[in-house]
Design a protein around this motif. Structure first.
Motif, PDB file in Angstrom:
ATOM      1  N   LEU A  74      -1.780  13.090  70.596  1.00 46.74           N
ATOM      2  CA  LEU A  74      -1.570  12.122  69.506  1.00 46.74           C
ATOM      3  C   LEU A  74      -0.073  12.064  69.172  1.00 46.74           C
ATOM      4  N   TYR A  75       0.709  11.559  70.110  1.00 46.77           N
ATOM      5  CA  TYR A  75       2.170  11.578  69.983  1.00 46.77           C
ATOM      6  C   TYR A  75       2.640  10.793  68.762  1.00 46.77           C
ATOM      7  N   ILE A  76       2.138   9.562  68.626  1.00 47.38           N
ATOM      8  CA  ILE A  76       2.586   8.701  67.528  1.00 47.38           C
ATOM      9  C   ILE A  76       2.274   9.322  66.177  1.00 47.38           C
ATOM     10  N   LEU A  77       1.052   9.761  65.987  1.00 46.97           N
ATOM     11  CA  LEU A  77       0.667  10.324  64.691  1.00 46.97           C
ATOM     12  C   LEU A  77       1.398  11.639  64.424  1.00 46.97           C
ATOM     13  N   GLN A  78       1.595  12.424  65.466  1.00 47.62           N
ATOM     14  CA  GLN A  78       2.295  13.701  65.286  1.00 47.62           C
ATOM     15  C   GLN A  78       3.743  13.493  64.879  1.00 47.62           C
ATOM     16  N   THR A  79       4.419  12.545  65.521  1.00 46.69           N
ATOM     17  CA  THR A  79       5.830  12.333  65.221  1.00 46.69           C
ATOM     18  C   THR A  79       6.038  11.687  63.852  1.00 46.69           C
ATOM     19  N   THR A  80       5.148  10.788  63.470  1.00 48.37           N
ATOM     20  CA  THR A  80       5.310  10.147  62.161  1.00 48.37           C
ATOM     21  C   THR A  80       4.807  11.038  61.028  1.00 48.37           C
ATOM     22  N   LEU A  81       3.796  11.853  61.311  1.00 53.63           N
ATOM     23  CA  LEU A  81       3.288  12.772  60.296  1.00 53.63           C
ATOM     24  C   LEU A  81       4.266  13.922  60.052  1.00 53.63           C
ATOM     25  N   LYS A  82       5.067  14.244  61.061  1.00 55.22           N
ATOM     26  CA  LYS A  82       5.968  15.393  60.976  1.00 55.22           C
ATOM     27  C   LYS A  82       6.910  15.285  59.773  1.00 55.22           C
ATOM     28  N   ALA A  83       7.501  14.112  59.567  1.00 53.88           N
ATOM     29  CA  ALA A  83       8.432  13.948  58.448  1.00 53.88           C
ATOM     30  C   ALA A  83       7.716  14.171  57.114  1.00 53.88           C
ATOM     31  N   ALA A  84       6.493  13.655  56.988  1.00 55.62           N
ATOM     32  CA  ALA A  84       5.735  13.849  55.752  1.00 55.62           C
ATOM     33  C   ALA A  84       5.409  15.329  55.538  1.00 55.62           C
ATOM     34  N   VAL A  85       5.014  16.013  56.619  1.00 51.02           N
ATOM     35  CA  VAL A  85       4.679  17.433  56.520  1.00 51.02           C
ATOM     36  C   VAL A  85       5.889  18.259  56.096  1.00 51.02           C
ATOM     37  N   MET A 145      -3.624   7.500  72.892  1.00 53.23           N
ATOM     38  CA  MET A 145      -3.574   8.949  73.145  1.00 53.23           C
ATOM     39  C   MET A 145      -2.911   9.205  74.481  1.00 53.23           C
ATOM     40  N   GLN A 146      -2.013  10.195  74.534  1.00 57.44           N
ATOM     41  CA  GLN A 146      -1.247  10.489  75.730  1.00 57.44           C
ATOM     42  C   GLN A 146      -1.615  11.867  76.251  1.00 57.44           C
ATOM     43  N   ASN A 147      -2.172  11.897  77.469  1.00 57.30           N
ATOM     44  CA  ASN A 147      -2.570  13.164  78.052  1.00 57.30           C
ATOM     45  C   ASN A 147      -1.795  13.491  79.322  1.00 57.30           C
ATOM     46  N   SER A 148      -1.378  12.481  80.086  1.00 53.25           N
ATOM     47  CA  SER A 148      -0.666  12.692  81.329  1.00 53.25           C
ATOM     48  C   SER A 148       0.799  13.015  81.077  1.00 53.25           C
ATOM     49  N   LEU A 149       1.292  14.046  81.771  1.00 52.26           N
ATOM     50  CA  LEU A 149       2.693  14.417  81.622  1.00 52.26           C
ATOM     51  C   LEU A 149       3.619  13.410  82.298  1.00 52.26           C
ATOM     52  N   ALA A 189       3.214  10.139  82.037  1.00 50.57           N
ATOM     53  CA  ALA A 189       3.180   8.872  81.286  1.00 50.57           C
ATOM     54  C   ALA A 189       4.292   8.850  80.246  1.00 50.57           C
ATOM     55  N   LEU A 190       4.874   7.664  80.041  1.00 45.81           N
ATOM     56  CA  LEU A 190       5.880   7.497  78.999  1.00 45.81           C
ATOM     57  C   LEU A 190       5.262   7.773  77.626  1.00 45.81           C
ATOM     58  N   PRO A 191       5.942   8.492  76.755  1.00 44.54           N
ATOM     59  CA  PRO A 191       5.426   8.716  75.396  1.00 44.54           C
ATOM     60  C   PRO A 191       5.210   7.389  74.687  1.00 44.54           C
ATOM     61  N   GLU A 192       4.069   7.232  74.078  1.00 43.72           N
ATOM     62  CA  GLU A 192       3.739   5.979  73.400  1.00 43.72           C
ATOM     63  C   GLU A 192       4.677   5.737  72.231  1.00 43.72           C
ATOM     64  N   GLY A 193       5.295   4.560  72.226  1.00 45.10           N
ATOM     65  CA  GLY A 193       6.157   4.189  71.118  1.00 45.10           C
ATOM     66  C   GLY A 193       7.606   4.595  71.286  1.00 45.10           C
ATOM     67  N   LEU A 194       7.912   5.400  72.320  1.00 46.09           N
ATOM     68  CA  LEU A 194       9.294   5.833  72.495  1.00 46.09           C
ATOM     69  C   LEU A 194      10.171   4.688  72.983  1.00 46.09           C
ATOM     70  N   ILE A 195       9.616   3.813  73.808  1.00 43.88           N
ATOM     71  CA  ILE A 195      10.388   2.722  74.393  1.00 43.88           C
ATOM     72  C   ILE A 195       9.732   1.384  74.053  1.00 43.88           C
ATOM     73  N   GLY A 196      10.444   0.544  73.317  1.00 41.54           N
ATOM     74  CA  GLY A 196       9.960  -0.800  73.035  1.00 41.54           C
ATOM     75  C   GLY A 196       8.784  -0.894  72.095  1.00 41.54           C
ATOM     76  N   GLY A 197       8.587   0.089  71.259  1.00 48.40           N
ATOM     77  CA  GLY A 197       7.491   0.035  70.299  1.00 48.40           C
ATOM     78  C   GLY A 197       6.164   0.463  70.905  1.00 48.40           C
ATOM     79  N   TYR A 198       5.178   0.636  70.049  1.00 47.82           N
ATOM     80  CA  TYR A 198       3.853   1.074  70.468  1.00 47.82           C
ATOM     81  C   TYR A 198       3.029  -0.151  70.832  1.00 47.82           C
ATOM     82  N   LYS A 199       2.690  -0.278  72.112  1.00 46.51           N
ATOM     83  CA  LYS A 199       1.954  -1.436  72.583  1.00 46.51           C
ATOM     84  C   LYS A 199       0.462  -1.298  72.260  1.00 46.51           C
TER      85      LYS A 199
END
Length: 309
Positions: A227-238, A1-5, A7-17
Motif C-alpha cells: 500500500l505505497y500510496i496510503l503508507q506515504t501519505t499516512l506517514k506525515a499524519a502519523v 497495490m504494489q507487490n512486484s519489486l 513495478a514503478l511505485p504507484e504515484g511516484l511518476i505522473g500521479g496515481y493512475k
C-alpha cells in the motif's frame, strides 16, 4: 497495490493512475490532518518552551516545519500529478530528511532523563547518525534515478531500498521507545509503592510509548503489503501525531522529575536551569548531565533537567 519489486511505485511518476474516489479522499484527509497538526504544534512549541534553544526545541520545530509540512505537500503533488515531477519529489524528500531521522533525534534528546550512561547515550547518537547516512543517501539517489532512468534494475533497487529504509527507521524508533518503557519499568520495580501519583505518571509514559511503537508497526505493515500510496501519505499524519505526543511525554517526564525533587532536599531544585518553569509544560530539558564523583547514586536521583542545547 504494489507487490512486484520491478513495478514503478504507484504515484511516484505522473500521479496515481486510476485512483478511486475513496483513495483520493483518504490522501486528502491524511495530508490535511498532517498540516493541521503541524500548524497547531508550532503554536504549542512556542507556548511550551521558555527558551527557544536547545537540541530538543530545534528538533521538535524542524521536524514539524521542515519535515511534516513539505512531506505532506510533496506527496499531494506527486499523487495528483501537480507541477513538474521533481517539485513534489524534492519536497517530500526534504520533508523525509527532517521528519523521520528528526523523530529519532527528538527521542534521543530526552533519553538522558532516564538513562545516564554517557557511553550508551553517545552510542545511540552514533547509531542514529550512521543509519541516517546509510539509508537516506542511497534511497535519494535511487528515487531520482527511478524517475529519470526507469530501468528495471534501478526500479528494483529503489523498491528494495524503500522497504529497507522504512524497516530500519521503524526498528530504530521502536528501539528508542522500548528504552523508555524498560527504564520506566525499572523505576516502578525499584519503589512500587512509593507514590501512587508518580506511578500513574510512569504508566502513562509507558502507554504513550507503546502507542508510538504501534504506529510504527502500522506504517511498516502497509509498506510490506504494497500500500505505497496510503503508507506515504499516512506517514506525515502519523509523524505529526508522534510529535504532538512528544509534548505529552515531556510533560509527564517533567512531572516525574518534580515529584522526585519534592521528595528530596530543597537544594535539588537548584539543578533546574533558569528556563525551566516546573509549573508549565516545559520542554527545553535536553542537555546531557555532567558526570562527577559527587553525582548522586540514588535510583531516584538519576534524572536531570539540564539543557542539551
Amino acid at each position: 497495490m504494489q507487490n512486484s519489486l520491478s513495478a514503478l511505485p504507484e504515484g511516484l511518476i505522473g500521479g496515481y493512475k486510476g485512483a478511486s474516489e475513496a483513495v483520493e479522499i483518504l490522501v486528502v484527509c491524511f495530508s490535511a490532518l498532517a498540516l493541521y497538526n503541524a500548524i497547531e504544534l508550532v503554536a504549542v512549541i512556542f507556548l511550551t518552551f521558555n527558551r527557544y534553544s536547545g537540541l530538543y526545541f530545534w528538533t521538535m520545530l524542524l521536524s514539524n516545519v521542515f519535515g511534516v509540512v513539505p512531506h505532506a505537500v510533496g506527496y499531494v503533488f506527486e499523487f495528483f500529478g501537480i507541477g513538474p515531477i521533481w517539485v513534489g519529489v524534492t519536497l517530500s524528500t526534504i520533508g523525509f530528511y527532517f521528519m523521520v531521522p528528526g523523530q529519532s533525534i527528538v527521542l534521543y534528546s530526552r533519553l538522558h532523563l532516564l538513562v545516564q550512561n554517557r557511553k550508551f547515550l553517545r552510542g545511540v547518537l552514533y547509531l542514529i547518525i550512521f543509519d541516517s547516512v546509510v539509508l537516506l543517501v542511497p534511497t535519494t539517489v535511487l528515487t531520482y534515478s527511478t524517475i529519470y532512468l526507469r530501468t528495471v534494475p534501478v526500479i528494483r533497487g529503489y523498491n528494495v531500498m524503500e522497504r529497507l529504509q522504512v524497516a530500519c527507521f521503524c526498528a530504530q524508533e521502536m528501539f528508542l521507545s522500548s528504552l523508555y518503557i524498560i527504564e520506566t519499568a525499572k523505576l516502578l520495580r525499584l519503589r512500587p509503592a512509593r507514590d501512587a501519583y508518580r506511578n500513574r505518571i510512569m504508566y502513562e509514559l509507558i502507554a504513550i510509548n507503546v502507542v508510538i511503537i504501534l504506529m510504527d508497526v502500522a506504517l511498516l505493515v502497509m509498506q510490506y503489503v504494497g500500500l505505497y500510496i496510503l503508507q506515504t501519505t499516512l506517514k506525515a499524519a502519523v509523524y505529526s501525531v508522534k510529535l504532538k505526543l512528544e509534548c505529552a511525554v515531556l510533560r509527564k517526564l517533567v512531572l516525574l522529575v518534580n515529584q522526585r525533587a519534592s521528595d528530596s532536599s530543597s537544594s535539588d531544585w537548584d539543578n533546574y536551569p533558569d528556563f525551566v518553569n516546573p509549573h508549565r509544560i516545559t520542554g527545553d530539558i535536553t542537555r546531557a548531565p555532567k558526570f562527577s564523583k559527587s553525582h548522586s547514586q540514588s535510583p531516584w536521583g538519576v534524572m536531570s533537567t539540564v539543557n542539551l542545547g
